[in-house]
Design an enzyme around this catalytic site. Structure first.
Site, PDB file in Angstrom:
ATOM      1  N   ASP A  85     -73.011  89.429  67.224  1.00 22.81           N
ATOM      2  CA  ASP A  85     -72.120  88.527  67.974  1.00 22.81           C
ATOM      3  C   ASP A  85     -72.681  88.589  69.260  1.00 22.81           C
ATOM      4  O   ASP A  85     -72.584  89.533  69.657  1.00 22.81           O
ATOM      5  CB  ASP A  85     -70.567  88.758  67.764  1.00 22.81           C
ATOM      6  CG  ASP A  85     -69.823  87.555  68.322  1.00 22.81           C
ATOM      7  OD1 ASP A  85     -70.287  87.048  69.179  1.00 22.81           O
ATOM      8  OD2 ASP A  85     -68.722  87.964  68.183  1.00 22.81           O
ATOM      9  N   ASP A  96     -71.274  81.690  73.034  1.00 20.33           N
ATOM     10  CA  ASP A  96     -70.800  82.559  72.149  1.00 20.33           C
ATOM     11  C   ASP A  96     -70.845  82.307  70.655  1.00 20.33           C
ATOM     12  O   ASP A  96     -70.592  81.230  70.179  1.00 20.33           O
ATOM     13  CB  ASP A  96     -69.229  82.782  72.492  1.00 20.33           C
ATOM     14  CG  ASP A  96     -68.776  84.207  71.761  1.00 20.33           C
ATOM     15  OD1 ASP A  96     -69.545  84.649  70.885  1.00 20.33           O
ATOM     16  OD2 ASP A  96     -67.726  84.324  71.718  1.00 20.33           O
ATOM     17  N   HIS A 155     -61.341  81.094  70.318  1.00 20.43           N
ATOM     18  CA  HIS A 155     -60.719  81.236  71.673  1.00 20.43           C
ATOM     19  C   HIS A 155     -61.530  80.163  72.390  1.00 20.43           C
ATOM     20  O   HIS A 155     -62.782  79.587  72.201  1.00 20.43           O
ATOM     21  CB  HIS A 155     -60.818  82.351  72.273  1.00 20.43           C
ATOM     22  CG  HIS A 155     -62.364  83.082  72.131  1.00 20.43           C
ATOM     23  ND1 HIS A 155     -63.372  82.863  73.042  1.00 20.43           N
ATOM     24  CD2 HIS A 155     -62.974  83.760  71.103  1.00 20.43           C
ATOM     25  CE1 HIS A 155     -64.518  83.446  72.822  1.00 20.43           C
ATOM     26  NE2 HIS A 155     -64.266  84.018  71.464  1.00 20.43           N
ATOM     27  N   HIS A 163     -62.425  84.884  77.062  1.00 18.24           N
ATOM     28  CA  HIS A 163     -61.156  84.450  75.953  1.00 18.24           C
ATOM     29  C   HIS A 163     -60.156  83.786  76.976  1.00 18.24           C
ATOM     30  O   HIS A 163     -59.132  84.295  77.450  1.00 18.24           O
ATOM     31  CB  HIS A 163     -60.286  85.945  75.571  1.00 18.24           C
ATOM     32  CG  HIS A 163     -61.126  86.900  74.628  1.00 18.24           C
ATOM     33  ND1 HIS A 163     -61.811  87.788  74.982  1.00 18.24           N
ATOM     34  CD2 HIS A 163     -61.692  86.455  73.440  1.00 18.24           C
ATOM     35  CE1 HIS A 163     -62.617  88.284  73.863  1.00 18.24           C
ATOM     36  NE2 HIS A 163     -62.709  87.531  72.935  1.00 18.24           N
ATOM     37  N   GLU A 188     -64.632  80.965  65.208  1.00 16.41           N
ATOM     38  CA  GLU A 188     -65.276  82.223  64.382  1.00 16.41           C
ATOM     39  C   GLU A 188     -64.317  82.570  63.372  1.00 16.41           C
ATOM     40  O   GLU A 188     -63.710  83.589  63.443  1.00 16.41           O
ATOM     41  CB  GLU A 188     -65.404  83.234  65.528  1.00 16.41           C
ATOM     42  CG  GLU A 188     -64.207  84.028  66.248  1.00 16.41           C
ATOM     43  CD  GLU A 188     -64.835  85.019  67.375  1.00 16.41           C
ATOM     44  OE1 GLU A 188     -65.487  85.565  66.877  1.00 16.41           O
ATOM     45  OE2 GLU A 188     -64.081  84.892  68.420  1.00 16.41           O
ATOM     46  N   GLU A 276     -69.975  82.175  63.778  1.00 17.15           N
ATOM     47  CA  GLU A 276     -69.341  81.451  64.932  1.00 17.15           C
ATOM     48  C   GLU A 276     -70.295  80.503  65.530  1.00 17.15           C
ATOM     49  O   GLU A 276     -71.391  80.651  65.856  1.00 17.15           O
ATOM     50  CB  GLU A 276     -68.982  82.595  66.086  1.00 17.15           C
ATOM     51  CG  GLU A 276     -68.287  82.183  67.400  1.00 17.15           C
ATOM     52  CD  GLU A 276     -68.044  83.351  68.218  1.00 17.15           C
ATOM     53  OE1 GLU A 276     -67.231  83.225  69.164  1.00 17.15           O
ATOM     54  OE2 GLU A 276     -68.731  84.574  67.729  1.00 17.15           O
TER      55      GLU A 276
END
Length: 291
Positions: A85, A96, A155, A163, A188, A276
């Protein structure tokens, strides 16, 4: 969101996709975990981008927040299920993204998190509630015989904020946040052979500064100085040059200045997969910046 910001999100996503792919190709039996973590960071910096958070490299029952520690001697072994990740930012605008590398025989489990991500993306548009996305994730995972990790979520992303609002659940609910044009979110899904809930391990290698307060301990001041340019983005213990930073980190955590991110794991012997992408909600759907 103006065109300049959109372009930076897109560029961060392009780089994240490329570097995630290269990092995943490095994961093989007998390869040191630290070598992959350091290489991912080096690739991000060589592209002139910023590291949004330390590369998470989580093995088997560990779902998130693991990374190489100081003098980390772990190597990948045949049978491991490895979650990679990574986060890349351009002037604070973050991409992300994550995938799972299977060094064993877990194609169905890996496919469950991928299918859940695809199902979630198909619903991402203005007016969709986050709970609807959670329902789609849950259905895609459970129909393949696994459990979604109920207490992990996707998020929102904001400038220099990993976040942000909204939270995107991995299980169904009747409500949730209504997606709006211009939102940037990371979805994710995690699929598990275990309980489908994670707990905190007694180990943390990732931290972030969450407050500004006076600090008396010289080693604590040095850590804050070293990480000042992170602007609140997470950092790894491995990155610190402070000698024996454990005491200083503990003091900073107790003062509410630093937050620790313990490794999150399902039950021992279980396996967790992850997929993700980062999305920007548009007028009639979404842009997937990391695909």
């Amino acid at each position: 969101m103006n065109d300049e910001v959109l372009d930076q999100y897109r560029e961060a996503g392009r780089l994240a996709k490329m570097i995630l792919t290269k990092g995943a190709h490095m994961i093989a039996p007998d390869t040191p975990l630290a070598e992959v973590a350091d290489s991912v960071c080096q690739m991000i910096e060589e592209e002139g981008a910023g590291i949004a958070f330390p590369p998470n490299i989580s093995l088997n029952e560990a779902a998130a927040h693991d990374t190489a520690g100081p003098k980390d001697e772990r190597i990948f072994v045949r049978g491991d299920l490895v979650k990679l990740d990574i986060g890349v930012h351009i002037n604070g605008y973050i991409a992300d993204t994550a995938l799972t590398v299977d060094l064993g025989d877990n194609a169905l489990l890996v496919g469950a998190s991928r299918a859940a991500l695809d199902a979630a993306i198909s619903l991402a548009r203005p007016g969709t509630r986050s709970g609807e996305i959670g329902s789609a994730v849950q259905e895609a995972i459970t129909e393949r015989g696994f459990r979604p990790v109920a207490n992990l979520t996707g998020h929102g992303l904001d400038c220099y904020s990993i976040h942000a609002s909204p939270s995107i659940p991995n299980i169904g609910s009747g409500g949730g946040t209504i997606l709006r044009e211009g939102m940037v979110i990371a979805i994710e899904p995690f699929a598990s052979t275990g309980y489908g809930r994670v707990t905190e391990a007694n180990r943390a290698e990732i931290f972030s500064q969450i407050a500004v307060k006076p600090v008396r301990l010289p080693a604590g001041r040095k850590i804050l100085e070293e990480t000042r340019e992170r602007r609140g983005l997470p950092f790894a213990r491995r990155w610190l040059t402070t000698d024996r930073p454990e005491i200083a980190l503990t003091a900073l955590i107790r003062q509410g200045i630093i937050r620790a991110y313990p490794v999150l794991q399902d039950i021992s012997g279980s396996l967790v997969s992850q997929a993700e992408h980062t999305l920007i909600i548009t007028e009639d759907g979404c842009i997937v910046t990391t695909r």
